[in-house]
Motif scaffolding. Structure first.
Motif, PDB file in Angstrom:
ATOM      1  N   ASN A  99       0.793  -1.239  -0.158  1.00  0.00           N
ATOM      2  CA  ASN A  99       0.005  -0.161  -0.009  1.00  0.00           C
ATOM      3  C   ASN A  99       0.800   1.281  -0.016  1.00  0.00           C
ATOM      4  N   TRP A 100       0.526   2.410  -0.705  1.00  0.00           N
ATOM      5  CA  TRP A 100       1.245   3.482  -0.853  1.00  0.00           C
ATOM      6  C   TRP A 100       1.469   4.191   0.470  1.00  0.00           C
ATOM      7  N   LYS A 101       0.433   4.018   1.357  1.00  0.00           N
ATOM      8  CA  LYS A 101       0.542   4.631   2.660  1.00  0.00           C
ATOM      9  C   LYS A 101       1.709   4.523   3.342  1.00  0.00           C
ATOM     10  N   GLU A 102       1.983   3.130   2.907  1.00  0.00           N
ATOM     11  CA  GLU A 102       3.087   2.569   4.039  1.00  0.00           C
ATOM     12  C   GLU A 102       4.567   3.291   3.591  1.00  0.00           C
ATOM     13  N   VAL A 103       4.661   4.047   2.481  1.00  0.00           N
ATOM     14  CA  VAL A 103       5.994   4.563   1.971  1.00  0.00           C
ATOM     15  C   VAL A 103       5.457   6.188   1.664  1.00  0.00           C
ATOM     16  N   GLY A 104       4.522   6.676   2.433  1.00  0.00           N
ATOM     17  CA  GLY A 104       4.344   8.026   2.262  1.00  0.00           C
ATOM     18  C   GLY A 104       3.209   8.596   1.030  1.00  0.00           C
ATOM     19  N   GLY A 105       2.484   7.749   0.622  1.00  0.00           N
ATOM     20  CA  GLY A 105       1.761   7.780  -0.400  1.00  0.00           C
ATOM     21  C   GLY A 105       0.188   8.118  -0.037  1.00  0.00           C
ATOM     22  N   GLU A 106      -0.680   7.823  -0.916  1.00  0.00           N
ATOM     23  CA  GLU A 106      -2.230   7.664  -0.583  1.00  0.00           C
ATOM     24  C   GLU A 106      -2.443   6.199  -0.120  1.00  0.00           C
ATOM     25  N   ASP A 107      -3.602   6.131   0.307  1.00  0.00           N
ATOM     26  CA  ASP A 107      -4.158   4.909   0.849  1.00  0.00           C
ATOM     27  C   ASP A 107      -4.729   3.968  -0.336  1.00  0.00           C
ATOM     28  N   ALA A 108      -3.846   3.517  -1.066  1.00  0.00           N
ATOM     29  CA  ALA A 108      -4.171   2.596  -2.317  1.00  0.00           C
ATOM     30  C   ALA A 108      -3.095   1.528  -2.540  1.00  0.00           C
ATOM     31  N   LYS A 109      -3.556   0.435  -3.174  1.00  0.00           N
ATOM     32  CA  LYS A 109      -2.755  -0.649  -3.524  1.00  0.00           C
ATOM     33  C   LYS A 109      -1.619  -0.260  -4.596  1.00  0.00           C
ATOM     34  N   ILE A 110      -0.506  -0.699  -3.958  1.00  0.00           N
ATOM     35  CA  ILE A 110       0.691  -0.439  -5.271  1.00  0.00           C
ATOM     36  C   ILE A 110       0.339  -1.519  -6.321  1.00  0.00           C
ATOM     37  N   VAL A 111       0.483  -0.796  -7.596  1.00  0.00           N
ATOM     38  CA  VAL A 111       0.597  -2.038  -8.724  1.00  0.00           C
ATOM     39  C   VAL A 111       1.998  -2.054  -9.221  1.00  0.00           C
ATOM     40  N   THR A 112       2.546  -3.315  -8.999  1.00  0.00           N
ATOM     41  CA  THR A 112       4.228  -3.431  -9.315  1.00  0.00           C
ATOM     42  C   THR A 112       4.279  -3.894 -10.803  1.00  0.00           C
ATOM     43  N   LEU A 113       4.893  -3.158 -11.595  1.00  0.00           N
ATOM     44  CA  LEU A 113       5.217  -3.886 -13.125  1.00  0.00           C
ATOM     45  C   LEU A 113       6.836  -4.041 -13.241  1.00  0.00           C
ATOM     46  N   SER A 114       6.901  -5.255 -13.844  1.00  0.00           N
ATOM     47  CA  SER A 114       8.212  -5.491 -14.256  1.00  0.00           C
ATOM     48  C   SER A 114       8.326  -6.018 -15.497  1.00  0.00           C
ATOM     49  N   ARG A 115       9.647  -5.923 -16.218  1.00  0.00           N
ATOM     50  CA  ARG A 115       9.671  -6.341 -17.600  1.00  0.00           C
ATOM     51  C   ARG A 115       9.518  -8.282 -17.408  1.00  0.00           C
ATOM     52  N   ASP A 116       9.551  -8.856 -18.419  1.00  0.00           N
ATOM     53  CA  ASP A 116       9.219 -10.308 -18.519  1.00  0.00           C
ATOM     54  C   ASP A 116      10.625 -10.993 -18.540  1.00  0.00           C
ATOM     55  N   SER A 117      10.341 -12.318 -18.069  1.00  0.00           N
ATOM     56  CA  SER A 117      11.575 -13.123 -17.812  1.00  0.00           C
ATOM     57  C   SER A 117      12.687 -12.999 -18.731  1.00  0.00           C
ATOM     58  N   SER A 118      12.249 -12.712 -20.092  1.00  0.00           N
ATOM     59  CA  SER A 118      13.332 -12.815 -21.123  1.00  0.00           C
ATOM     60  C   SER A 118      14.327 -11.765 -21.236  1.00  0.00           C
ATOM     61  N   SER A 119      13.747 -10.720 -20.367  1.00  0.00           N
ATOM     62  CA  SER A 119      14.315  -9.305 -20.386  1.00  0.00           C
ATOM     63  C   SER A 119      15.710  -9.279 -19.594  1.00  0.00           C
ATOM     64  N   GLY A 120      16.911  -8.966 -20.007  1.00  0.00           N
ATOM     65  CA  GLY A 120      17.979  -8.694 -19.308  1.00  0.00           C
ATOM     66  C   GLY A 120      17.954  -7.553 -18.008  1.00  0.00           C
ATOM     67  N   THR A 121      16.910  -6.628 -18.266  1.00  0.00           N
ATOM     68  CA  THR A 121      16.770  -5.786 -17.094  1.00  0.00           C
ATOM     69  C   THR A 121      15.958  -6.379 -16.202  1.00  0.00           C
ATOM     70  N   HIS A 122      15.059  -7.340 -16.469  1.00  0.00           N
ATOM     71  CA  HIS A 122      14.326  -8.056 -15.428  1.00  0.00           C
ATOM     72  C   HIS A 122      15.330  -8.811 -14.305  1.00  0.00           C
ATOM     73  N   GLU A 123      16.136  -9.500 -15.077  1.00  0.00           N
ATOM     74  CA  GLU A 123      17.409 -10.193 -14.442  1.00  0.00           C
ATOM     75  C   GLU A 123      18.002  -9.229 -13.613  1.00  0.00           C
ATOM     76  N   PHE A 124      18.383  -8.292 -14.076  1.00  0.00           N
ATOM     77  CA  PHE A 124      19.633  -7.241 -13.474  1.00  0.00           C
ATOM     78  C   PHE A 124      18.777  -6.561 -12.110  1.00  0.00           C
ATOM     79  N   PHE A 125      17.395  -6.261 -12.320  1.00  0.00           N
ATOM     80  CA  PHE A 125      16.548  -5.839 -11.220  1.00  0.00           C
ATOM     81  C   PHE A 125      16.455  -6.719 -10.143  1.00  0.00           C
ATOM     82  N   LYS A 126      16.203  -8.095 -10.657  1.00  0.00           N
ATOM     83  CA  LYS A 126      15.708  -9.012  -9.421  1.00  0.00           C
ATOM     84  C   LYS A 126      16.942  -9.139  -8.668  1.00  0.00           C
TER      85      LYS A 126
END
Length: 276
Positions: free
Chosen positions: A137-164
């Motif tokens: 929830n964004w309120k846990e990090v100083g934002g609004e009381d709303a669910k965080i929607v997390t977006l990632s690149r798919d598993s074939s992406s090098g960025t996905h692996e680096f970020f993980k």
């Protein structure tokens, strides 16, 4: 100009599908990372203008796809936003392929949120918790009381692996993974468009895709600017690569030489990345 060039790439790709491949038609095949797709297209376009007899076909699909194609000998250049793995080098050795790593430039992985999101920065530990689904929830990090929607690149992406590796797992050797409700997107542009339209989304993109339609977060108090990536103070920065045969010659050798030349590096910089 780039739209025209991309269209010509698609036509070339269609022709190659029915004609037997790159070597037979003397077309340089380039495949892999979507993060450096645009900059590779720009380099290829300029190279073909200077060398009218040269033909280059550029397609994305992700770093893993490009490296696999190199190892299957169906591409001449693998674009990658992660380093090749030791297992991939082992496979190359098994098939008698000597591979050279060419650093094309540097990229700062940019965390983005909707412009209406009041959160302007997060630390690396908190980001790891968000992308593992531990903070929801964004309120846990100083934002609004709303669910965080997390977006990632798919598993074939090098960025996905680096970020993980560097954020989700915190740079440690462990088995931590993205959260179960993470939405996996096929490209940098797809993540940017979703964040643009969704007030409560957070995702990451290559810095070359950043524009004013979304807001870049500071990470550990440091913004992903060219200066901060260049001086290595931004914590989520990495090299981006072309992987090529060591024994290349002809137009392939000339293309690689052009990419690392001052003119080629000028294109890298113009596309929003940091030159080598």
């Amino acid at each position: 100009m780039k739209k025209t060039f991309l269209a010509s790439i698609l036509v070339l790709g269609a022709l190659l599908t029915g004609c037997g491949g790159a070597k037979e038609n003397k077309v340089i095949q380039v495949k892999g990372s979507d993060t450096i797709l645009n900059v590779t297209q720009g380099i290829s376009e300029e190279f073909m203008q200077k060398n009218p007899k040269a033909k280059i076909a550029v397609t994305g699909g992700g770093s893993g796809v490009g490296i696999s194609a190199l190892l299957n000998k169906t591409t001449d250049i693998a674009m990658a936003s992660r380093a090749m793995k030791s297992s991939e080098y082992d496979k190359a050795k098994e098939i008698g392929l000597s591979v050279e790593e060419v650093v094309l430039g540097f990229d700062g992985i940019t965390l983005i949120v909707n412009e209406k999101n009041p959160v302007k920065g997060l630390d690396s530990i908190t980001l790891g918790k968000i992308f593992r689904g531990e903070i929801t929830n964004w309120k846990e990090v100083g934002g609004e009381d709303a669910k965080i929607v997390t977006l990632s690149r798919d598993s074939s992406s090098g960025t996905h692996e680096f970020f993980k590796e560097h954020v989700v797992r915190g740079g440690e050797k462990n088995n931590l993974e993205y959260g179960n409700e993470t939405l996996y997107m096929p490209s940098n542009e797809a993540i940017k468009q979703e964040v643009k339209s969704n007030k409560y989304a957070i995702g990451y993109i290559g810095m070359g895709y950043m524009d004013n339609s979304v807001h870049a977060l500071a990470v550990d108090g440091i913004l992903p600017t060219k200066e901060n990536v260049s001086n290595k103070t931004y914590p989520i920065a990495r090299e981006v690569y072309w992987y090529v045969p060591s024994n290349r010659e002809g137009s392939l050798k000339e293309l690689v030489d052009f990419a690392v030349s001052p003119e080629g590096q000028g294109i890298v910089e113009s596309e929003g990345f940091i030159k080598r």
